[in-house]
Write an enzyme that holds these catalytic residues in place. Structure first.
Site, PDB file in Angstrom:
ATOM      1  N   ARG A 146       0.840  -1.204   0.000  1.00 48.04           N
ATOM      2  CA  ARG A 146       0.000   0.000   0.000  1.00 48.04           C
ATOM      3  C   ARG A 146       0.870   1.247   0.000  1.00 48.04           C
ATOM      4  O   ARG A 146       0.556   2.228  -0.681  1.00 48.04           O
ATOM      5  CB  ARG A 146      -0.932  -0.007   1.214  1.00 48.04           C
ATOM      6  CG  ARG A 146      -2.018  -1.073   1.156  1.00 48.04           C
ATOM      7  CD  ARG A 146      -2.749  -1.203   2.480  1.00 48.04           C
ATOM      8  NE  ARG A 146      -3.466   0.008   2.837  1.00 48.04           N
ATOM      9  CZ  ARG A 146      -4.053   0.213   4.011  1.00 48.04           C
ATOM     10  NH1 ARG A 146      -3.988  -0.734   4.949  1.00 48.04           N
ATOM     11  NH2 ARG A 146      -4.701   1.340   4.261  1.00 48.04           N
ATOM     12  N   CYS A 198      -1.070   6.106   9.073  1.00 45.24           N
ATOM     13  CA  CYS A 198      -1.440   4.753   8.642  1.00 45.24           C
ATOM     14  C   CYS A 198      -2.656   4.874   7.749  1.00 45.24           C
ATOM     15  O   CYS A 198      -2.774   5.825   6.989  1.00 45.24           O
ATOM     16  CB  CYS A 198      -1.704   3.858   9.854  1.00 45.24           C
ATOM     17  SG  CYS A 198      -3.073   4.421  10.888  1.00 45.24           S
TER      18      CYS A 198
END
Length: 282
Positions: A179, A238
């Site tokens: 990611r 995050c």
């Protein structure tokens, strides 16, 4: 080393389980795609005396972003209703060893509360050791709580954009490497792929070994191995602010105190096209 302000062992908790001023919180939270119900699992079994801390409810529900830090008044109200207040030693665990409990630890720190620790290994370690569990809700008595919000422990998108441009902070991203580099799809819809320019990648699970936090020296080595300059102030991020708190918690364990959590995280940054996105390796 047990430290009631950061991390305690299952042995420590077992020894103090009946202390009158101990309050235990189940701070479990799971990604929606995991298909798990943290509250239902808490209802079925929890450490004796534990209350359930709902990260999605004890949040700023006026925001469209997921589980943003709550206003102080809401935090106080929810904690008093749970019988958590001034003078209590708080221990937080989760059902995923160490995953979301540091998010609750960070919220308490944000509210100026320092007598709060995460249970190393969480519920899986406690249960594997054959320690007591129950399915009954605890008896709750209202307890007064005062807070003093520590605004330096949280950053908004403008502050993070400024830090990214100037390079005067280390921005550390807890998402999986795929990611971070923009190779894998985001679990939330309508988000761009990639990372905040200038940020470094320390996937959250690299901080754990057998469900427990690695040693401070090992954590320091991991951060430095990812190119993080630990002499700079840090901003952690995050997907939605949960594992960002785990990074902040790990930094605290190394003795570093000049850190803050980007609460909006990629759920916010990835949504706005006017914010720059980098792809590939850091």
């Amino acid at each position: 080393m047990d430290d009631p302000k950061t991390l305690v062992s299952t042995d420590w908790l077992a020894t103090h389980l009946n202390d009158p001023d101990l309050r235990i919180l189940d701070g479990s939270w799971f990604l929606p795609q995991m298909g798990l119900d943290a509250k239902a699992t808490y209802d079925a079994k929890h450490i004796p005396g534990a209350r359930f801390f709902d990260i999605d409810d004890i949040a700023d529900n006026r925001s469209e972003l997921p589980h943003m830090a709550p206003p102080t008044e809401k935090f106080i109200s929810r904690m008093r209703a749970m019988g958590v207040g001034d003078g209590h030693q708080v221990v937080i665990y989760d059902q995923h060893s160490v995953f979301s409990a540091p998010r609750v630890w960070w919220l308490f720190r944000l509210m100026g509360k320092t007598d709060v620790a995460v249970l190393d290994g969480g519920l899986p370690k406690w249960e594997a050791e054959g320690r007591p569990l129950e399915d009954m809700p605890p008896m709750v008595r209202d307890r007064h709580m005062t807070v003093q919000r520590q605004s330096g422990l949280v950053k908004d998108v403008t502050q993070v954009a400024h830090a990214s441009k100037l390079g005067d902070h280390e921005i550390i991203d807890a998402r999986a490497h795929g990611r971070f580099i923009g190779q894998d799809e985001e679990p939330r819809p309508n988000l761009r792929k990639g990372h905040i320019p200038g940020s470094k990648n320390v996937p959250w699970d690299a901080l754990l070994s057998d469900g427990k936090m690695k040693s401070p020296d090992a954590l320091r080595t991991i951060f430095e191995g990812a190119g993080v300059d630990l002499t700079k102030p840090a901003i952690t991020t995050c997907g939605s602010g949960v594992n960002a708190a785990l990074l902040a918690f790990a930094l605290e364990l190394t003795g570093k105190s000049d850190w803050a959590v980007y609460d909006g995280a990629w759920a916010e940054w990835g949504m706005y096209n006017d914010l720059k996105v980098a792809t590939g390796e850091a």
